[in-house]
Design a protein around this motif. Structure first.
Motif, short mmCIF file in Angstrom:
data_model
loop_
_atom_site.label_atom_id
_atom_site.label_comp_id
_atom_site.label_asym_id
_atom_site.label_seq_id
_atom_site.Cartn_x
_atom_site.Cartn_y
_atom_site.Cartn_z
N GLY A 171 0.81 -1.21 0.00
CA GLY A 171 0.00 0.00 0.00
C GLY A 171 0.84 1.25 0.00
N GLN A 172 1.90 1.28 0.82
CA GLN A 172 2.79 2.43 0.87
C GLN A 172 3.49 2.65 -0.46
N GLU A 173 3.92 1.56 -1.07
CA GLU A 173 4.61 1.68 -2.35
C GLU A 173 3.68 2.25 -3.42
N LYS A 174 2.42 1.81 -3.40
CA LYS A 174 1.48 2.24 -4.44
C LYS A 174 1.15 3.73 -4.34
N ILE A 175 1.08 4.28 -3.12
CA ILE A 175 0.72 5.69 -2.98
C ILE A 175 1.94 6.59 -2.83
N ALA A 176 3.15 6.01 -2.87
CA ALA A 176 4.37 6.77 -2.62
C ALA A 176 4.52 8.00 -3.52
N PRO A 177 4.24 7.91 -4.83
CA PRO A 177 4.40 9.11 -5.67
C PRO A 177 3.52 10.27 -5.20
N ALA A 178 2.28 9.98 -4.83
CA ALA A 178 1.37 11.03 -4.36
C ALA A 178 1.80 11.57 -3.01
N MET A 198 -0.89 9.76 -10.84
CA MET A 198 0.54 9.61 -10.54
C MET A 198 0.86 8.19 -10.11
N CYS A 199 -0.10 7.57 -9.42
CA CYS A 199 0.09 6.24 -8.85
C CYS A 199 -0.46 5.13 -9.73
N ASN A 200 -0.99 5.52 -10.90
CA ASN A 200 -1.59 4.56 -11.83
C ASN A 200 -2.72 3.76 -11.17
N LEU A 201 -3.54 4.48 -10.41
CA LEU A 201 -4.66 3.86 -9.71
C LEU A 201 -5.95 4.60 -10.05
N SER A 202 -7.07 3.91 -9.91
CA SER A 202 -8.35 4.60 -10.04
C SER A 202 -8.50 5.54 -8.85
N THR A 203 -9.29 6.59 -9.02
CA THR A 203 -9.45 7.58 -7.96
C THR A 203 -10.05 6.95 -6.70
N HIS A 208 -9.13 5.15 -1.14
CA HIS A 208 -9.26 4.11 -0.11
C HIS A 208 -7.90 3.70 0.43
N LEU A 209 -6.95 3.48 -0.46
CA LEU A 209 -5.62 3.03 -0.07
C LEU A 209 -4.88 4.11 0.72
N PHE A 210 -4.96 5.34 0.25
CA PHE A 210 -4.29 6.47 0.92
C PHE A 210 -4.81 6.61 2.35
N THR A 211 -6.13 6.51 2.51
CA THR A 211 -6.74 6.66 3.83
C THR A 211 -6.33 5.53 4.77
N SER A 212 -6.26 4.31 4.24
CA SER A 212 -5.89 3.17 5.09
C SER A 212 -4.44 3.25 5.52
N VAL A 213 -3.56 3.82 4.68
CA VAL A 213 -2.13 3.91 5.01
C VAL A 213 -1.84 5.06 5.96
N THR A 214 -2.41 6.23 5.71
CA THR A 214 -2.07 7.44 6.48
C THR A 214 -3.06 7.75 7.59
N GLY A 215 -4.28 7.21 7.50
CA GLY A 215 -5.31 7.55 8.47
C GLY A 215 -6.12 8.77 8.08
N PHE A 216 -5.81 9.37 6.93
CA PHE A 216 -6.51 10.56 6.45
C PHE A 216 -6.77 10.42 4.95
N SER A 217 -7.84 11.07 4.49
CA SER A 217 -8.07 11.12 3.05
C SER A 217 -6.98 12.00 2.43
N PRO A 218 -6.78 11.91 1.11
CA PRO A 218 -5.75 12.75 0.48
C PRO A 218 -5.96 14.24 0.75
N LEU A 219 -7.20 14.71 0.68
CA LEU A 219 -7.46 16.13 0.91
C LEU A 219 -7.24 16.51 2.37
N GLU A 220 -7.63 15.63 3.30
CA GLU A 220 -7.40 15.90 4.72
C GLU A 220 -5.91 15.97 5.02
#
Length: 275
Positions: A171-178, A198-203, A208-220
């Motif tokens: 999960g960390q690797e996939k969202i690393a560029p963002a 940037m991460c070659n993922l659907s929005t 979902h992945l960003f929130t699970s890794v960091t505990g926050f949505s991308p905008l938060e």
């Protein structure tokens, strides 16, 4: 090569000359979620994430730290820490002295570059011993804590040099560029869709992945980074609120004020007035 020998130490009865060489000035442990913690501008700062995650704001840039990582910051920079995880346990140490720079260079500990060391029983024991000794205020405590901190820095250097870096989770690797993009420039107008690209993922999957890794949505997460910079500017500059709003990417100062209050519980003016 820099050589640090016993002749560099001049120990006197009150330890004052030792302090000129290397001195632990303060330390502590932050447990659980907490308000922004500010550190001495004039000292070096060592932060180690024993558990959890945090954002370290250094001047106008922010560094995301997670479990097992440590970082050293140089003096004469504004430094503050925001904890991101309610289960976090974070150790920190402030130090100074005329040989601090030479010591860090000798140990190959580069300031502002975070390193992963994981969990090490000997290192964790030293963290606890330093903090306990520092709180005693007994004869020679200053000398003992400074010596223990030098030993700790040596162990951190050895571990960082020899430890094979821990691989990131998928999960960390996939969202690393963002994540790297937001951490390096949180004031941009890049959208969530663009971060996902940037991460070659659907929005939806990216969010979902960003929130699970960091505990926050991308905008938060991006908003927290912006507000950390805003807090720093409110505390350390005479820029107007309108100017600060523009610096962190808000076109409307009123909207900036609402967002600031939503995250901090205070208006920008009230926050500045308490400093």
């Amino acid at each position: 090569m820099t050589v640090i020998s016993a002749s560099d130490y001049t120990i006197t009865s009150n330890g004052s000359d030792v302090a000129l060489f290397f001195e632990l000035t303060d330390c502590g442990i932050i447990k659980g979620l907490s308000d922004e913690t500010k550190f001495s501008m004039s000292d070096f700062l060592l932060v180690y994430i024993k558990n959890g995650s945090a954002n370290l704001c250094v001047s106008s840039s922010a560094v995301f730290l997670e479990t097992g990582e440590f970082i050293i910051c140089r003096p004469y920079e504004h430094k503050s820490l925001t904890v991101l995880d309610k289960l976090s346990e974070i150790c920190w140490f402030s130090f100074r002295g005329r040989m601090s720079t030479e010591l860090l260079s000798f140990l190959k500990l580069t300031a502002k570059d975070k390193c992963f060391i994981g969990h090490d029983a000997e290192i964790n024991s030293l963290f606890e011993r330093i903090i306990t000794e520092h709180s005693k205020f007994e004869p020679n405590s200053e000398l003992i804590t400074s010596s223990l901190l030098i030993a700790l820095l040596g162990l951190l250097s050895r571990t960082a040099i020899h430890l094979v870096p821990q691989s990131k989770s998928k999960g960390q690797e996939k969202i690393a560029p963002a994540l790297d993009s937001i951490n390096s420039d949180c004031t941009s107008n890049i959208s969530v869709d663009e971060y996902a690209q940037m991460c070659n993922l659907s929005t939806s999957y990216f969010t979902h992945l960003f929130t699970s890794v960091t505990g926050f949505s991308p905008l938060e997460y991006k908003q927290i980074q912006r507000m950390n910079i805003a807090k720093n500017l409110l505390s350390t500059t005479n820029l107007t609120i309108k100017e600060i709003s523009g610096v962190i990417g808000f076109k409307d100062p009123l909207y900036f004020g609402r967002c600031f209050k939503q995250l901090t519980g205070q208006t920008p003016s009230a926050f500045r007035g308490k400093k």
